[in-house]
Design a protein around this motif. Structure first.
Motif, short mmCIF file in Angstrom:
data_model
loop_
_atom_site.label_atom_id
_atom_site.label_comp_id
_atom_site.label_asym_id
_atom_site.label_seq_id
_atom_site.Cartn_x
_atom_site.Cartn_y
_atom_site.Cartn_z
N SER A 54 -12.84 -1.14 -4.05
CA SER A 54 -13.99 -0.86 -3.19
C SER A 54 -13.89 0.59 -2.75
O SER A 54 -12.98 0.95 -2.01
N GLN A 55 -14.80 1.41 -3.26
CA GLN A 55 -14.81 2.85 -2.97
C GLN A 55 -13.44 3.48 -3.25
O GLN A 55 -12.95 4.32 -2.50
N GLY A 56 -12.83 3.05 -4.35
CA GLY A 56 -11.55 3.61 -4.78
C GLY A 56 -10.34 2.98 -4.12
O GLY A 56 -9.21 3.27 -4.50
N ALA A 57 -10.58 2.12 -3.11
CA ALA A 57 -9.45 1.46 -2.41
C ALA A 57 -9.24 0.07 -3.00
O ALA A 57 -10.16 -0.52 -3.57
N THR A 58 -8.01 -0.44 -2.87
CA THR A 58 -7.70 -1.79 -3.35
C THR A 58 -7.78 -2.76 -2.17
O THR A 58 -7.10 -2.56 -1.15
N ILE A 59 -8.62 -3.81 -2.30
CA ILE A 59 -8.76 -4.79 -1.22
C ILE A 59 -8.47 -6.19 -1.75
O ILE A 59 -8.53 -6.45 -2.95
#
Length: 572
Positions: free
Chosen positions: A280-285
């Protein structure tokens, strides 16, 4: 340790009622409650039986009261209730003898034998001082740990330091700009540096990016960055330990978020398998169903650095592997409720069944704090001021002949600390409260000094009476006020269990106030009627019995105060 006197009688009453009704004891156990003191000690309502028996509740109660016989209990009907009153004997002797024989361990038990409870509490951030608001997590956690130890649990108390993250980058780059090299081991100087760096980072994005970059270098294991981090961490821990020693607190483990550095990838890999991750927007969730407007659980930022949710997941798994806990408690402010709900949810989604035994022991905020130095809310400053204010009162009372002590400074420290700790723990932990100096340091009312004075008074009575008697005649303690004191003493083991189950130290605080008030009521009877004095000269048997009751009161007050982490002066 044997069941408490109160519990033993209650169990016998429940079992006798169950036998008379022909039902399992478990069916009626929850319905037996403490009675209105005017009617007895235990009460059982018969309303739920009316439909099945097709009789009026008072008729059912009258019939039951006749058929229920329990040694040591007087069972009577009062309208629709079956009430039980502890017979004066053997109850009186059992309570006094149990308290006196167990000493400061009175109130405890062995319910937790062979089980481990992990308690995460205090947990300040390094390179910052311990602020006054840390008193809540620190003292609630300390008391909850004491309660579990008293019940026989093995307690693993963990001070989970905030020693990793961008805030450390701020201290590091701040020190490069504002630090004095020869003051690098001075905690106060590190705080000055952090405040300046934080203010600059808010106004200057490039400076903030330097802090983030320093933290990235730490995560990458760069030796120079880690050496500086280690040095500043040790400076903080030394300062923390000084304050914990003052409060009488020792942790089984002092380990921070850094403990899990390099141990998070296996956890992220496991989450990727179940329940899954997504970008999500380059982040890992974590791939979970989220409520509307609920922020997702972030495992990695878009720059690849981890977050405290990732570290908390690694910590939870590690703690279960190390300790095989019965319970894992997190004594952390209510503000973090969402974080812990999500933490437990992720662990459950990973198939970790033990996550159901993890509890967020939340607490409210403190309002209204200030010191004579101004709006400074450092915990050590508050403790210093509490001692200063207590010393003023001690010296006033010494001059007035109300206090006798050989060490006014030590007594003032005990009173000051007791005032601050009790002022916090007397409140239900989930509520906010407003701090008030006059209230917490009052020698009368709902305060720590009042309880410490109550304990010191019992010590003084025993000294004046020639000491606690080795033997006494319990049958002589017939005054209603004496029996009222005994009933409060008898309740402590039950209150300890309830306080531990609900992680609620205020239950102990309230019980202490009840005991101090009942004993004060009893002791002051002698002001109006000399035959009711505790130290009744000319009647040695009655004097011995009353001194034995006073000694049991002293023991019970000391045991309750110790559970809260409060000192028990013998002179005040």
């Amino acid at each position: 340790m044997n069941p408490s006197v109160y519990s033993r009688y209650r169990t016998a009453f429940v079992e006798a009622l169950a036998q008379a009704l022909g039902v399992p004891a478990s069916e009626i156990d929850s319905q037996v409650k403490p009675a209105d003191p005017a009617h007895g000690d235990l009460s059982f309502p018969t309303f739920p039986l009316a439909k099945a028996q097709k009789k009026a509740p008072p008729a059912i109660a009258a019939s039951l009261a006749q058929s229920v016989k329990v040694p040591g209990l007087e069972v009577v009907a009062a309208g629709p209730y079956v009430n039980a009153k502890f017979a004066q004997l053997p109850f009186t002797a059992e309570v006094i003898d149990t308290a006196r024989s167990q000493g400061v361990r009175y109130g405890g038990g062995d319910q937790g034998a062979g089980k481990t409870v992990v308690i995460d509490y205090s947990s300040p951030n390094i390179a910052k001082p311990i602020a006054f608001h840390h008193i809540r997590s620190t003292m609630i956690g300390h008391s909850v740990a004491n309660l579990h130890r008293a019940l026989g649990y093995k307690v693993e108390g963990i001070n989970y330091l905030g020693d990793w993250g961008k805030q450390f980058g701020l201290v590091a780059v701040g020190f490069q700009e504002y630090g004095v090299p020869e003051r690098r081991k001075d905690m106060a100087h590190l705080v000055e540096v952090y405040v300046k760096a934080n203010k600059r980072a808010e106004a200057e994005p490039a400076f903030d990016e330097r802090a983030r970059d320093f933290f990235r270098r730490m995560e990458a294991g760069e030796s120079e960055a880690l050496a500086l981090w280690k040095e500043f961490r040790e400076t903080s821990v030394r300062d923390f330990e000084r304050i914990y020693a003052r409060l009488g607190i020792q942790f089984e483990h002092m380990e921070g978020e850094s403990f899990y550095q390099g141990k998070m990838e296996p956890v992220i890999d496991e989450i990727a398998r179940k329940p899954g991750v997504k970008e999500s927007q380059g982040a890992t969730i974590v791939d979970l169903p989220y409520a509307e407007n609920e922020p997702p659980v972030l495992l990695k930022k878009n720059d690849g650095s981890t977050l405290y949710a990732t570290r908390d997941l690694a910590a939870a798994i590690d703690r279960h592997e190390r300790f095989q806990f019965e319970k894992s408690l997190y004594v952390v402010a209510t503000d973090q409720a969402l974080h812990f709900r999500q933490l437990f949810r992720v662990l459950e989604a990973m198939g970790r069944e033990w996550s159901k035994r993890m509890v967020h022991v939340n607490f409210g905020r403190v309002h209204g704090m200030s010191t004579r130095k101004g709006n400074v809310v450092l915990l050590n400053d508050v403790l210093d001021e509490a001692k200063t204010r207590a010393l003023e009162k001690v010296q006033e009372n010494i001059q007035a002949g109300k206090i006798q002590t050989n060490n006014a400074e030590e007594l003032a420290e005990q009173i000051g600390l007791g005032a601050i700790v009790f002022g916090d723990l007397k409140n239900r932990r989930t509520t906010d409260y407003t701090f008030d100096w006059e209230d917490v340091l009052a020698f009368e009312g709902h305060s720590g000094p009042y309880l410490q004075y109550a304990h010191a008074r019992t010590c003084n009575i025993l000294r004046r009476g020639g000491g606690a008697p080795a033997s006494y005649d319990a049958s002589l303690l017939t005054l209603p006020e004496e029996q009222a004191v005994l009933r409060v003493i008898a309740r402590l083991p039950v209150v300890v269990q309830e306080a531990a189950d609900q992680a609620e130290p205020s239950f102990i605080a309230r019980w202490l106030l009840d005991l101090a008030a009942e004993f004060s009521r009893y002791y002051t009877l002698g002001n109006q009627d000399r035959t009711k004095r505790v130290i009744l000269e000319g009647n040695e048997p009655l004097k011995a019995a009353r001194l034995a009751l006073t000694d049991a009161t002293r023991v019970a007050l000391a045991a309750g105060l110790a559970l809260l982490g409060i000192a028990t002066p013998e002179n005040m």
